[in-house]
Design an enzyme around this catalytic site. Structure first.
Site, PDB file in Angstrom:
ATOM      1  N   GLY A   1       0.796  -1.210   0.067  1.00 23.57           N
ATOM      2  CA  GLY A   1       0.168   0.036   0.070  1.00 23.57           C
ATOM      3  C   GLY A   1       1.130   1.268   0.242  1.00 23.57           C
ATOM      4  O   GLY A   1       0.601   2.558   0.540  1.00 23.57           O
TER       5      GLY A   1
ATOM      6  N   SER B   1       1.562   3.387  -2.253  1.00 24.16           N
ATOM      7  CA  SER B   1       1.050   4.429  -3.105  1.00 24.16           C
ATOM      8  C   SER B   1      -0.161   5.112  -2.107  1.00 24.16           C
ATOM      9  O   SER B   1      -0.614   6.102  -2.770  1.00 24.16           O
ATOM     10  CB  SER B   1       0.917   4.229  -4.378  1.00 24.16           C
TER      11      SER B   1
ATOM     12  N   HIS C   1     -11.946   2.835  18.502  1.00 25.85           N
ATOM     13  CA  HIS C   1     -11.109   4.052  19.180  1.00 25.85           C
ATOM     14  C   HIS C   1     -11.992   4.192  20.389  1.00 25.85           C
ATOM     15  O   HIS C   1     -11.357   4.363  21.626  1.00 25.85           O
ATOM     16  CB  HIS C   1     -11.153   5.149  18.160  1.00 25.85           C
TER      17      HIS C   1
ATOM     18  N   LYS D   1     -19.995  12.953  12.482  1.00 23.55           N
ATOM     19  CA  LYS D   1     -19.321  13.806  11.571  1.00 23.55           C
ATOM     20  C   LYS D   1     -19.920  14.967  11.223  1.00 23.55           C
ATOM     21  O   LYS D   1     -21.200  15.201  11.348  1.00 23.55           O
ATOM     22  CB  LYS D   1     -19.249  13.104  10.329  1.00 23.55           C
TER      23      LYS D   1
ATOM     24  N   LYS E   1     -12.886  19.814  15.732  1.00 16.82           N
ATOM     25  CA  LYS E   1     -12.551  18.694  16.286  1.00 16.82           C
ATOM     26  C   LYS E   1     -12.293  18.756  17.599  1.00 16.82           C
ATOM     27  O   LYS E   1     -11.364  19.539  17.950  1.00 16.82           O
ATOM     28  CB  LYS E   1     -11.292  18.575  15.255  1.00 16.82           C
TER      29      LYS E   1
ATOM     30  N   LYS F   1      -6.858  -1.156  10.493  1.00 16.65           N
ATOM     31  CA  LYS F   1      -8.443  -1.588  10.723  1.00 16.65           C
ATOM     32  C   LYS F   1      -9.209  -1.276   9.153  1.00 16.65           C
ATOM     33  O   LYS F   1      -8.462  -0.629   8.673  1.00 16.65           O
ATOM     34  CB  LYS F   1      -9.146  -0.644  11.697  1.00 16.65           C
TER      35      LYS F   1
HETATM   36  C1  BG6 Z   1     -10.255   7.030  11.774  1.00 14.40           C
HETATM   37  C2  BG6 Z   1     -11.463   7.081  11.008  1.00 14.40           C
HETATM   38  O1  BG6 Z   1      -9.834   5.704  12.135  1.00 14.40           O
HETATM   39  O2  BG6 Z   1     -10.108   7.870  12.852  1.00 14.40           O
HETATM   40  C3  BG6 Z   1     -11.742   8.357  10.597  1.00 14.40           C
HETATM   41  O3  BG6 Z   1     -11.738   6.292   9.982  1.00 14.40           O
HETATM   42  C4  BG6 Z   1     -11.533   9.587  11.705  1.00 14.40           C
HETATM   43  O4  BG6 Z   1     -13.244   8.283   9.932  1.00 14.40           O
HETATM   44  C5  BG6 Z   1     -10.077   9.215  12.341  1.00 14.40           C
HETATM   45  O5  BG6 Z   1     -11.659  10.698  11.181  1.00 14.40           O
HETATM   46  C6  BG6 Z   1      -9.983  10.150  13.505  1.00 14.40           C
HETATM   47  O6  BG6 Z   1      -8.771  10.087  14.013  1.00 14.40           O
HETATM   48  P1  BG6 Z   1      -8.172  11.366  14.567  1.00 14.40           P
HETATM   49  O7  BG6 Z   1      -6.687  10.790  15.171  1.00 14.40           O
HETATM   50  O8  BG6 Z   1      -7.858  12.355  13.624  1.00 14.40           O
HETATM   51  O9  BG6 Z   1      -8.907  11.776  15.761  1.00 14.40           O
END
Ligand code: BG6
Length: 485
Positions: free
Chosen positions: A13, A15, A244, A340, A346, A152
């Protein structure tokens, strides 16, 4: 990180997006710090017919894009000389034979230690065939330590994860399988465990007598965007909760490990305590949502994205709660939410909300572990209001500003690759953990399948998410702390 590591990495993977955004810059940083020695080589593979020279340009650009530092161009170019490219079709045996020859050459040329890492940053449907060929062509019989790192998703449910695991076990023992959850490589997530471990008073209060409840929030303003094809098959439950959120919660809720080797047993035991959901508990304790168009039209509805079906019932938001009924927690609720296209920005935190005298207190005392932006622990305590007699006022105690500004967290992939080189699985997901994570996520998914399709969309993009998430916690006499509803 004081031991220098060396070896050969085979990156399937090469690229891809993850390699360019995260893996090359992380390896470069390890190299710059001297943790990755000169005696390393990386063979990148993908289907594209790239030359080594072109590959080197890609590596350098990805480092400059990440660091935004043009002055690193020369040293990045030197670093890129350790990279080699072979195009590979996952199902073609002869491609692996070429790969093996290259590995043997590079082992001699770089005098690498006997460490071989296979990083599978490819579609999960190719995991099995790739590991099968690594065995069939004798690659993993080259004397040395052969470890496979997997991104994952590991399966789409417990049954598929089980069969993938069995297939991998033909080539790799569990002790050589490194399943990545990049949240576990985040310093700010590991800090939850470290803070509990280094401060005995935490253990004294880390139980149902003093903690009223926890809130785990992983909210993102980022919409699904161009990832519709992947996301529509996945949804927030499997993209964020199954991995997560459950990993973060296990650092919060586990009993403290007696040593680093005891981390997995303690996380596994905690995950086993989380009850499976049934139809009734899903209806009362889980909320799902999907975003529609933003009110000002600046963001299209999820269903209008490329790769998403026009009547999709995939959730872009999920919130919920469960209670743990062990000696430590005796029914303490754990609330969680993720989504989302939320107006919060964030925002990733764990709130430990303490029991207090709410009849007199201003707002609940609490400890907030901030994961993103990465800066550790904040404490909010009711204290005497200044010039306010004995009226309580909530005071927020923040980490020292100077320390925060000087603290640059390592990229989680950097830490994870380094640990894989060391042969230390502490920061990777064990099969036992994964099995529990799937059990819990499957129980929610199974209940959803029995229900009528949800009335989606139920929140406009760039708002706070569905109203029902607010009711979920407020019906218990509590409220989401931050970002507030
Ligand atoms: C990823 C998800 O595992 O984690 C994404 O597939 C998500 O959808 C991302 O945006 C969030 O990770 P981080 O480190 O930016 O909080």
């Amino acid at each position: 990180m004081d031991q220098q590591v060396s070896g050969i990495i085979v990156l399937f993977g090469a690229s891809g997006d993850l390699a360019q955004r995260k893996l090359y810059p992380s390896l470069f940083h390890l190299y710059q710090q001297g943790w990755l020695s000169q005696r390393f080589a990386l063979i990148g593979t993908s289907r594209r017919p790239w030359t080594d020279e072109h590959y080197h340009e890609i590596i350098v650009e990805s480092i400059i894009n990440y660091t935004k530092d043009e002055s690193l161009r020369a040293v990045a170019g030197e670093f890129a000389q350790h990279f080699y490219y072979i195009s590979n079709d996952a199902s073609q045996t002869e491609d692996y034979i070429l790969l093996k020859d290259k590995m043997l050459d590079l082992q001699k040329q770089y005098q690498t230690d006997k460490n071989f890492l296979y990083y599978l940053s490819i579609a999960p449907s190719l995991f099995e065939i790739t590991s099968h060929h690594l065995k069939k062509t004798g690659i993993i019989d080259i004397p040395g330590n052969h470890r496979v790192i997997l991104e994952k998703p590991f399966g789409v449910d417990l049954a598929s994860a089980q069969s993938l695991n069995q297939a991998l076990n033909i080539s790799f023992a569990e002790s050589d399988i490194y399943r990545i959850d990049h949240y576990v490589g985040k310093e700010s997530v590991l800090n939850i465990w470290a803070t509990r471990q280094y401060n005995p008073f935490f253990e004294a209060i880390w139980n149902h007598n003093y903690i009223d409840h926890f809130q785990v929030t992983l909210s993102e303003d980022l919409p699904v965007g161009s990832r519709g094809g992947y996301y529509d098959q996945t949804g927030a439950l499997l993209d964020m909760f199954q991995n997560h959120i459950l990993q973060v919660i296990s650092f919060v809720g586990m009993d403290l490990p007696n040593s680093q080797d005891d981390l997995h047993p303690k996380k596994e035991a905690f995950l086993r305590e989380i009850p499976s959901f049934d139809l009734e508990s899903v209806q009362t304790n889980i909320v799902r949502g999907q975003y529609g168009q933003a009110k000002d039209g600046s963001e299209p509805a999820y269903r209008d994205l490329e790769g998403v079906s026009e009547d999709s019932s995939t959730e872009t938001f999920v919130a919920g709660k469960f209670r743990i009924n062990n000696d430590r927690w005796q029914g303490t609720p754990f609330y969680f939410r993720t989504g989302k296209a939320l107006s919060s920005g964030k925002y990733t935190t764990v709130e430990a909300v303490l029991k207090d005298n709410l009849s007199t207190c201003d707002s609940p005392n609490r400890m907030t572990f901030v994961i993103t932006p990465e800066y550790g622990l904040e404490v909010s305590m009711n204290q005497k209001a200044f010039k306010g007699g004995f009226k309580p006022q909530t005071m927020r105690m923040l980490p020292d500003k100077e320390i925060l500004e000087s603290r640059v967290a390592s990229e989680s992939y950097e830490i994870l690759i380094y640990y894989a080189f060391l042969g230390n699985q502490m920061l990777f997901t064990t099969w036992e953990e994964l099995k529990e994570q799937w059990r819990i996520a499957d129980s929610i998914k199974d209940a959803w399948l029995q229900l009528d399709p949800p009335a989606f969309p139920n929140y406009p993009a760039m708002t706070k998410g569905p109203e029902a998430a607010k009711d979920l916690i407020e019906s218990d006499g509590r409220r989401w702390i931050n970002p507030q509803y």
